[in-house]
Design a protein around this motif. Structure first.
Motif, PDB file in Angstrom:
ATOM      1  N   MET A   1       0.839  -1.173   0.000  1.00  0.00           N
ATOM      2  CA  MET A   1       0.000   0.000   0.000  1.00  0.00           C
ATOM      3  C   MET A   1       0.888   1.242   0.000  1.00  0.00           C
ATOM      4  O   MET A   1       1.851   1.322   0.735  1.00  0.00           O
ATOM      5  CB  MET A   1      -0.896  -0.005   1.239  1.00  0.00           C
ATOM      6  N   TYR A   3       2.009   5.031   0.747  1.00  0.00           N
ATOM      7  CA  TYR A   3       1.855   5.806   1.981  1.00  0.00           C
ATOM      8  C   TYR A   3       0.724   6.811   1.874  1.00  0.00           C
ATOM      9  O   TYR A   3       0.041   7.095   2.857  1.00  0.00           O
ATOM     10  CB  TYR A   3       3.163   6.507   2.374  1.00  0.00           C
ATOM     11  N   ARG A   6      -2.425   5.323   2.862  1.00  0.00           N
ATOM     12  CA  ARG A   6      -2.424   5.093   4.305  1.00  0.00           C
ATOM     13  C   ARG A   6      -2.756   6.394   5.033  1.00  0.00           C
ATOM     14  O   ARG A   6      -3.463   6.386   6.031  1.00  0.00           O
ATOM     15  CB  ARG A   6      -1.051   4.561   4.699  1.00  0.00           C
ATOM     16  N   ASP A   9      -6.480   6.845   4.763  1.00  0.00           N
ATOM     17  CA  ASP A   9      -7.180   5.861   5.591  1.00  0.00           C
ATOM     18  C   ASP A   9      -7.101   6.219   7.069  1.00  0.00           C
ATOM     19  O   ASP A   9      -8.109   6.130   7.783  1.00  0.00           O
ATOM     20  CB  ASP A   9      -6.603   4.463   5.366  1.00  0.00           C
ATOM     21  N   ASP A  59       6.695   2.865  10.033  1.00  0.00           N
ATOM     22  CA  ASP A  59       6.577   1.764   9.070  1.00  0.00           C
ATOM     23  C   ASP A  59       5.130   1.558   8.640  1.00  0.00           C
ATOM     24  O   ASP A  59       4.858   1.238   7.488  1.00  0.00           O
ATOM     25  CB  ASP A  59       7.117   0.460   9.658  1.00  0.00           C
ATOM     26  N   TYR A  60       4.200   1.736   9.562  1.00  0.00           N
ATOM     27  CA  TYR A  60       2.783   1.590   9.222  1.00  0.00           C
ATOM     28  C   TYR A  60       2.367   2.675   8.235  1.00  0.00           C
ATOM     29  O   TYR A  60       1.721   2.388   7.220  1.00  0.00           O
ATOM     30  CB  TYR A  60       1.905   1.645  10.475  1.00  0.00           C
ATOM     31  N   GLY A  63       3.539   2.005   4.827  1.00  0.00           N
ATOM     32  CA  GLY A  63       2.985   0.834   4.166  1.00  0.00           C
ATOM     33  C   GLY A  63       3.901  -0.377   4.220  1.00  0.00           C
ATOM     34  O   GLY A  63       3.659  -1.373   3.539  1.00  0.00           O
ATOM     35  N   THR A  65       4.459  -2.181   6.952  1.00  0.00           N
ATOM     36  CA  THR A  65       3.804  -3.175   7.787  1.00  0.00           C
ATOM     37  C   THR A  65       2.329  -2.836   7.911  1.00  0.00           C
ATOM     38  O   THR A  65       1.940  -1.682   7.713  1.00  0.00           O
ATOM     39  CB  THR A  65       4.445  -3.242   9.194  1.00  0.00           C
ATOM     40  N   ASN A  66       1.537  -3.826   8.233  1.00  0.00           N
ATOM     41  CA  ASN A  66       0.120  -3.592   8.482  1.00  0.00           C
ATOM     42  C   ASN A  66      -0.193  -3.551   9.970  1.00  0.00           C
ATOM     43  O   ASN A  66      -1.344  -3.473  10.361  1.00  0.00           O
ATOM     44  CB  ASN A  66      -0.723  -4.675   7.797  1.00  0.00           C
ATOM     45  N   TYR A  67       0.853  -3.619  10.787  1.00  0.00           N
ATOM     46  CA  TYR A  67       0.691  -3.536  12.228  1.00  0.00           C
ATOM     47  C   TYR A  67       0.915  -2.093  12.655  1.00  0.00           C
ATOM     48  O   TYR A  67       2.007  -1.559  12.498  1.00  0.00           O
ATOM     49  CB  TYR A  67       1.663  -4.473  12.945  1.00  0.00           C
ATOM     50  N   GLN A  68      -0.127  -1.479  13.191  1.00  0.00           N
ATOM     51  CA  GLN A  68      -0.052  -0.058  13.499  1.00  0.00           C
ATOM     52  C   GLN A  68       1.027   0.297  14.509  1.00  0.00           C
ATOM     53  O   GLN A  68       1.644   1.339  14.419  1.00  0.00           O
ATOM     54  CB  GLN A  68      -1.407   0.453  13.992  1.00  0.00           C
ATOM     55  N   SER A  72       4.631  -7.232  15.481  1.00  0.00           N
ATOM     56  CA  SER A  72       4.018  -8.327  14.762  1.00  0.00           C
ATOM     57  C   SER A  72       3.444  -9.314  15.759  1.00  0.00           C
ATOM     58  O   SER A  72       3.939  -9.457  16.874  1.00  0.00           O
ATOM     59  CB  SER A  72       5.074  -9.015  13.894  1.00  0.00           C
TER      60      SER A  72
END
Length: 114
Positions: A1, A3, A6, A9, A59-60, A63, A65-68, A72
């Motif tokens: 995804m 940035y 993101r 979103d 990092d979230y 894009g 990682t998908n961990y806010q 992990s």
């Protein structure tokens, strides 16, 4: 995804308008809108400020990682396996995926007959 998706979103998930985030960053609404549309690269200092504001990792936002929170849910052993996977060639990865699918299908067959 990307940035910029993101950014949009995160803003929408927090029920905020572009003007709200522009105010947080101290920039114009137009400038922030260009960030969200990917027309301008966002300044790193703004990424840091947004990560702090939304309480998510850089990092979230990027894009990566998908961990806010940047953490992990994987164990350290699982992360080691992923590191090994990333070191494999495309052909080796394909072979590994094939074997994993075979193992999974066999497990499903066994559970259906039990």
């Amino acid at each position: 995804m990307a940035y910029y998706q993101r950014l949009k979103d995160l803003r929408e998930d927090n029920d905020l308008e572009q003007k709200d985030i522009a105010n947080v960053l101290g920039i114009s609404i137009n400038q922030y809108g260009r960030y969200e549309r990917g027309e301008n690269d966002i300044r790193f200092e703004h990424i840091i400020k947004l990560a702090e504001y939304y309480k998510v990792s850089i990092d979230y936002i990027a894009g990566i990682t998908n961990y806010q929170n940047g953490e992990s849910s994987l164990s350290s052993e699982e992360l080691k396996v992923l590191d090994i996977y990333h070191d494999l060639s495309d052909m080796e990865r394909g072979e590994l995926k094939y074997h994993i699918k075979q193992l999974y299908a066999e497990r499903k067959r066994r559970s259906q007959t039990a």
